[in-house]
Design an enzyme around this catalytic site. Structure first.
Site, PDB file in Angstrom:
ATOM      1  N   GLU A  85       0.856  -1.192   0.000  1.00 36.21           N
ATOM      2  CA  GLU A  85       0.000   0.000   0.000  1.00 36.21           C
ATOM      3  C   GLU A  85       0.892   1.242   0.000  1.00 36.21           C
ATOM      4  O   GLU A  85       1.832   1.361   0.794  1.00 36.21           O
ATOM      5  CB  GLU A  85      -0.944   0.056   1.213  1.00 36.21           C
ATOM      6  CG  GLU A  85      -1.788   1.340   1.122  1.00 36.21           C
ATOM      7  CD  GLU A  85      -2.879   1.479   2.171  1.00 36.21           C
ATOM      8  OE1 GLU A  85      -2.921   0.677   3.117  1.00 36.21           O
ATOM      9  OE2 GLU A  85      -3.680   2.429   2.031  1.00 36.21           O
ATOM     10  N   ASP A 160      -2.504  11.998  -3.317  1.00 34.56           N
ATOM     11  CA  ASP A 160      -2.627  13.462  -3.372  1.00 34.56           C
ATOM     12  C   ASP A 160      -2.951  13.892  -4.798  1.00 34.56           C
ATOM     13  O   ASP A 160      -2.212  13.558  -5.727  1.00 34.56           O
ATOM     14  CB  ASP A 160      -1.316  14.112  -2.913  1.00 34.56           C
ATOM     15  CG  ASP A 160      -1.029  13.789  -1.450  1.00 34.56           C
ATOM     16  OD1 ASP A 160      -1.834  14.171  -0.593  1.00 34.56           O
ATOM     17  OD2 ASP A 160      -0.007  13.124  -1.185  1.00 34.56           O
ATOM     18  N   LYS A 164      -3.523  21.836  -8.887  1.00 30.93           N
ATOM     19  CA  LYS A 164      -3.088  22.897  -9.814  1.00 30.93           C
ATOM     20  C   LYS A 164      -2.292  22.307 -10.968  1.00 30.93           C
ATOM     21  O   LYS A 164      -1.432  21.438 -10.749  1.00 30.93           O
ATOM     22  CB  LYS A 164      -2.195  23.901  -9.069  1.00 30.93           C
ATOM     23  CG  LYS A 164      -2.944  24.763  -8.075  1.00 30.93           C
ATOM     24  CD  LYS A 164      -1.995  25.788  -7.489  1.00 30.93           C
ATOM     25  CE  LYS A 164      -2.715  26.593  -6.430  1.00 30.93           C
ATOM     26  NZ  LYS A 164      -1.794  27.412  -5.643  1.00 30.93           N
ATOM     27  N   ASP A 196     -10.969  10.633  -5.571  1.00 33.24           N
ATOM     28  CA  ASP A 196     -12.218  11.410  -5.585  1.00 33.24           C
ATOM     29  C   ASP A 196     -12.079  12.641  -6.468  1.00 33.24           C
ATOM     30  O   ASP A 196     -12.919  13.530  -6.408  1.00 33.24           O
ATOM     31  CB  ASP A 196     -12.605  11.832  -4.158  1.00 33.24           C
ATOM     32  CG  ASP A 196     -11.538  12.692  -3.501  1.00 33.24           C
ATOM     33  OD1 ASP A 196     -10.405  12.740  -4.022  1.00 33.24           O
ATOM     34  OD2 ASP A 196     -11.840  13.328  -2.472  1.00 33.24           O
ATOM     35  N   THR A 238     -14.119   5.352   4.401  1.00 35.24           N
ATOM     36  CA  THR A 238     -13.504   6.046   5.538  1.00 35.24           C
ATOM     37  C   THR A 238     -14.352   7.270   5.893  1.00 35.24           C
ATOM     38  O   THR A 238     -15.253   7.658   5.149  1.00 35.24           O
ATOM     39  CB  THR A 238     -12.088   6.531   5.163  1.00 35.24           C
ATOM     40  OG1 THR A 238     -12.213   7.359   4.017  1.00 35.24           O
ATOM     41  CG2 THR A 238     -11.166   5.369   4.871  1.00 35.24           C
ATOM     42  N   LYS A 239     -13.996   7.899   7.031  1.00 35.56           N
ATOM     43  CA  LYS A 239     -14.708   9.119   7.444  1.00 35.56           C
ATOM     44  C   LYS A 239     -14.646  10.155   6.337  1.00 35.56           C
ATOM     45  O   LYS A 239     -15.625  10.806   6.002  1.00 35.56           O
ATOM     46  CB  LYS A 239     -14.026   9.699   8.699  1.00 35.56           C
ATOM     47  CG  LYS A 239     -14.495   9.087   9.982  1.00 35.56           C
ATOM     48  CD  LYS A 239     -13.826   9.809  11.150  1.00 35.56           C
ATOM     49  CE  LYS A 239     -13.333   8.799  12.163  1.00 35.56           C
ATOM     50  NZ  LYS A 239     -12.236   9.239  12.980  1.00 35.56           N
ATOM     51  N   GLU A 241     -14.227   9.713   3.115  1.00 30.13           N
ATOM     52  CA  GLU A 241     -15.034   9.368   1.941  1.00 30.13           C
ATOM     53  C   GLU A 241     -16.530   9.524   2.233  1.00 30.13           C
ATOM     54  O   GLU A 241     -17.292  10.011   1.388  1.00 30.13           O
ATOM     55  CB  GLU A 241     -14.718   7.935   1.513  1.00 30.13           C
ATOM     56  CG  GLU A 241     -15.285   7.596   0.152  1.00 30.13           C
ATOM     57  CD  GLU A 241     -14.802   6.240  -0.347  1.00 30.13           C
ATOM     58  OE1 GLU A 241     -13.876   5.672   0.243  1.00 30.13           O
ATOM     59  OE2 GLU A 241     -15.374   5.771  -1.334  1.00 30.13           O
TER      60      GLU A 241
HETATM   61  C1  SAM Z   1      -4.325  12.252   0.355  1.00 32.47           C
HETATM   62  S1  SAM Z   1      -3.498  11.184   1.442  1.00 32.47           S
HETATM   63  C2  SAM Z   1      -4.507   9.716   1.404  1.00 32.47           C
HETATM   64  C3  SAM Z   1      -4.285   8.850   2.571  1.00 32.47           C
HETATM   65  C4  SAM Z   1      -5.074   7.522   2.623  1.00 32.47           C
HETATM   66  N1  SAM Z   1      -4.721   6.633   1.535  1.00 32.47           N
HETATM   67  C5  SAM Z   1      -6.557   7.756   2.646  1.00 32.47           C
HETATM   68  O1  SAM Z   1      -7.255   7.245   1.774  1.00 32.47           O
HETATM   69  O2  SAM Z   1      -7.039   8.442   3.562  1.00 32.47           O
HETATM   70  C6  SAM Z   1      -2.064  10.682   0.499  1.00 32.47           C
HETATM   71  C7  SAM Z   1      -0.951  10.144   1.376  1.00 32.47           C
HETATM   72  O3  SAM Z   1       0.084   9.639   0.551  1.00 32.47           O
HETATM   73  C8  SAM Z   1       1.331   9.903   1.167  1.00 32.47           C
HETATM   74  N2  SAM Z   1       2.353   9.831   0.115  1.00 32.47           N
HETATM   75  C9  SAM Z   1       2.422  10.590  -1.004  1.00 32.47           C
HETATM   76  N3  SAM Z   1       3.466  10.226  -1.757  1.00 32.47           N
HETATM   77  C10 SAM Z   1       4.073   9.192  -1.087  1.00 32.47           C
HETATM   78  C11 SAM Z   1       5.218   8.401  -1.367  1.00 32.47           C
HETATM   79  N4  SAM Z   1       5.936   8.596  -2.490  1.00 32.47           N
HETATM   80  N5  SAM Z   1       5.557   7.457  -0.480  1.00 32.47           N
HETATM   81  C12 SAM Z   1       4.832   7.259   0.653  1.00 32.47           C
HETATM   82  N6  SAM Z   1       3.739   7.984   0.975  1.00 32.47           N
HETATM   83  C13 SAM Z   1       3.363   8.944   0.103  1.00 32.47           C
HETATM   84  C14 SAM Z   1       1.142  11.269   1.794  1.00 32.47           C
HETATM   85  O4  SAM Z   1       2.032  11.491   2.851  1.00 32.47           O
HETATM   86  C15 SAM Z   1      -0.313  11.201   2.260  1.00 32.47           C
HETATM   87  O5  SAM Z   1      -0.400  10.775   3.607  1.00 32.47           O
END
Ligand code: SAM
Length: 259
Positions: A85, A160, A164, A196, A238-239, A241
């Site tokens: 994951e 993420d 932009k 999303d 999840t909360k 979503e």
């Molecule tokens: C928008 S959050 C989504 C978190 C979770 N999957 C969820 O559904 O709630 C994206 C997460 O990916 C992590 N992340 C982004 N690029 C990453 C990378 N190259 N390696 C590890 N984590 C990464 C960020 O730190 C962030 O916590």
């Protein structure tokens, strides 16, 4: 969800005319500020030694990683499938999925330390044994630690979106990374993404469709969804979503198979 960082240059001009430019890799994350709570710090201390997998520049033996607790399933000693994951955030979905699928081992990468502490805490609270956490950039973990054809699945949930246009280059899901992931999946293994953000969903669909080692599972089973998949049973709401659903936002799942 993510604050946009200032643009960083991809190359830094060398002072030596003939020197090669220094390539700075564009990261898919910025290290967010965030306090580790006392409970998370306690989880780091008590559970870190057992559940944290240190990053290293060398291939790992995934069977050995889980050997002390859940490396094998059943009396025949069949190795359990391993799912990677990427970016589990605070680990809410991860812990629920690990509880739903006890006969699968999860290798979970996250750069956000409070998130790592939060997942360690959930591991303790839910008595989970089938998770290992690598508190490191997943791109480097894939490059240096994971052997080819070693994974049975990959989960990337709500990466993420980098809304932009000038930050789109930071998006995690791009052809070079997907080619590396496809090569690390076993034949028959799967890659499951969810987002999303509709423009990102379209980009993910394009990138995965263009990867020759992947085939879209949903095209055969749900052609009416135009390449997207119904939410698989193991991915919990999840909360975050649920809040999006209440606000009328869409979510797109994509499930592809390694051929
Ligand atoms: C928008 S959050 C989504 C978190 C979770 N999957 C969820 O559904 O709630 C994206 C997460 O990916 C992590 N992340 C982004 N690029 C990453 C990378 N190259 N390696 C590890 N984590 C990464 C960020 O730190 C962030 O916590």
């Amino acid at each position: 969800m993510t604050t946009a960082p200032p643009d960083s240059p991809e190359t830094t001009p060398s002072t030596e005319a003939a020197a090669k430019p220094f390539m700075r890799t564009i990261k898919s994350f910025v290290k967010r500020a965030g306090r580790t709570t006392a409970g998370q710090a306690k989880a780091f201390e008590e559970l870190g030694p057992q559940f944290l997998l240190p990053y290293r520049k060398g291939a790992i033996d995934l069977l050995a990683v889980y050997a002390d607790s859940t490396g094998t399933a059943g009396q025949k000693g069949t190795p359990k499938p391993v799912v990677l994951e990427i970016g589990f955030g605070m680990g809410e979905a991860t812990a629920k999925i690990a509880a739903t699928l006890p006969d699968t081992n999860f290798l979970c990468c996250e750069v956000h330390e409070p998130g790592v502490g939060a997942l360690l805490k959930r591991i303790g609270e839910n008595h989970l044994t089938n998770i290992r956490i690598c508190n490191h950039d997943a791109v480097e973990v894939i490059d240096h630690m994971l052997p080819l054809q070693s994974l049975d699945g990959v989960h990337i949930f709500f990466p993420d979106p980098w809304h932009k246009t000038k930050h789109n280059k930071r998006r995690l899901i791009q052809s070079p990374l997907i080619a590396k992931l496809a090569a690390r999946l076993k034949v028959g293994g799967y890659l499951h993404c969810a987002t999303d953000w509709e423009p990102y969903a379209q980009q993910i669909l394009e990138v995965l469709t263009a990867e020759p080692l992947l085939k879209n599972r949903a095209l055969a089973t749900h052609p009416e969804l135009m390449g997207y998949a119904p939410k698989p049973h193991y991915r919990p709401l999840t909360k975050f979503e649920n809040r999006g659903i209440r606000l009328g936002h869409g979510v797109w799942d994509l499930v592809f198979e390694r051929v």
